[in-house]
Design a protein around this motif. Structure first.
Motif, mmCIF file in Angstrom:
data_model
loop_
_atom_site.group_PDB
_atom_site.id
_atom_site.type_symbol
_atom_site.label_atom_id
_atom_site.label_comp_id
_atom_site.label_asym_id
_atom_site.label_seq_id
_atom_site.Cartn_x
_atom_site.Cartn_y
_atom_site.Cartn_z
ATOM 1 N N TYR A 1 -4.737 -7.126 7.821
ATOM 2 C CA TYR A 1 -6.129 -6.847 7.468
ATOM 3 C C TYR A 1 -6.874 -8.150 7.258
ATOM 4 N N THR B 1 -9.668 3.269 1.805
ATOM 5 C CA THR B 1 -8.418 2.642 2.220
ATOM 6 C C THR B 1 -7.246 3.316 1.522
ATOM 7 N N LEU B 2 -6.058 2.870 1.836
ATOM 8 C CA LEU B 2 -4.865 3.332 1.138
ATOM 9 C C LEU B 2 -4.805 2.677 -0.238
ATOM 10 N N VAL C 1 3.439 -1.039 3.867
ATOM 11 C CA VAL C 1 3.070 0.335 3.530
ATOM 12 C C VAL C 1 4.336 1.133 3.260
ATOM 13 N N TRP D 1 -0.190 -5.958 4.890
ATOM 14 C CA TRP D 1 0.050 -4.781 4.067
ATOM 15 C C TRP D 1 1.413 -4.211 4.396
ATOM 16 N N LEU E 1 -6.699 8.653 -0.460
ATOM 17 C CA LEU E 1 -7.445 7.447 -0.135
ATOM 18 C C LEU E 1 -8.240 7.033 -1.363
ATOM 19 N N LYS F 1 0.839 -1.195 0.000
ATOM 20 C CA LYS F 1 0.000 0.000 0.000
ATOM 21 C C LYS F 1 0.873 1.243 0.000
ATOM 22 N N THR G 1 -13.927 4.904 6.205
ATOM 23 C CA THR G 1 -12.507 4.543 6.204
ATOM 24 C C THR G 1 -12.315 3.345 7.122
ATOM 25 N N VAL H 1 -6.988 1.398 9.059
ATOM 26 C CA VAL H 1 -6.354 2.492 8.320
ATOM 27 C C VAL H 1 -6.382 3.759 9.175
ATOM 28 N N ARG H 2 -7.507 4.013 9.823
ATOM 29 C CA ARG H 2 -7.599 5.167 10.738
ATOM 30 C C ARG H 2 -6.528 5.073 11.831
#
Length: 144
Positions: free
Chosen positions: A83, A44-45, A97, A95, A31, A20, A129, A133-134
């Protein structure tokens, strides 16, 4: 692929490697909106699954080209996220990132599963969201 020795999932759970992007522009971040298997939208990303023959950064670059029609330069890797997908597949994704910098315009491809793309301030995330992710965005510096 099932079970990964580094993952918190059982052998009965499918495992997916994903990459991501944390793309920022000033105080905003990008996003994307997608849909769960039941059709409900979520934010999401940007990014997606990494194919077995790809490195995570190669997979990320491919996903961003396919879904957003853009190229990026990939910078530092941030802490990973786990996730658990909704739906009957019992899939868990790790993920990876990466901080990324946009190199071309963004043109979302609705045929690639992206419903929308939006630059947002981290304090004004859309209600849909994803919770993780938040949480992730609360804990990272958003600057490149």
């Amino acid at each position: 692929m099932s079970g990964n020795p580094e993952s918190p999932v059982s052998a009965a759970t499918a495992y997916r490697e994903s990459a991501k992007a944390l793309l920022t522009a000033g105080e905003r971040l990008l996003l994307v909106a997608e849909r769960h298997s039941d059709g409900t939208p979520f934010w999401t990303l940007p990014g997606g699954g990494v194919e077995p023959e790809e490195t995570p950064t190669e997979g990320l670059a491919r996903e961003l080209r396919e879904e957003l029609g853009c190229t990026v330069s990939v910078h530092s890797e941030l802490p990973p996220l786990w996730y658990a997908h909704t739906g009957p597949e019992h899939t868990v994704s790790r993920w990876r990132v990466y901080r990324c910098q946009q190199q071309s315009t963004i043109d979302p491809d609705l045929r690639a599963g992206i419903v929308d793309a939006r630059w947002v301030h981290p304090d004004e995330l859309p209600p849909e969201t994803l919770v993780h992710v938040r949480y992730f965005l609360e804990g990272v510096d958003h600057s490149l």
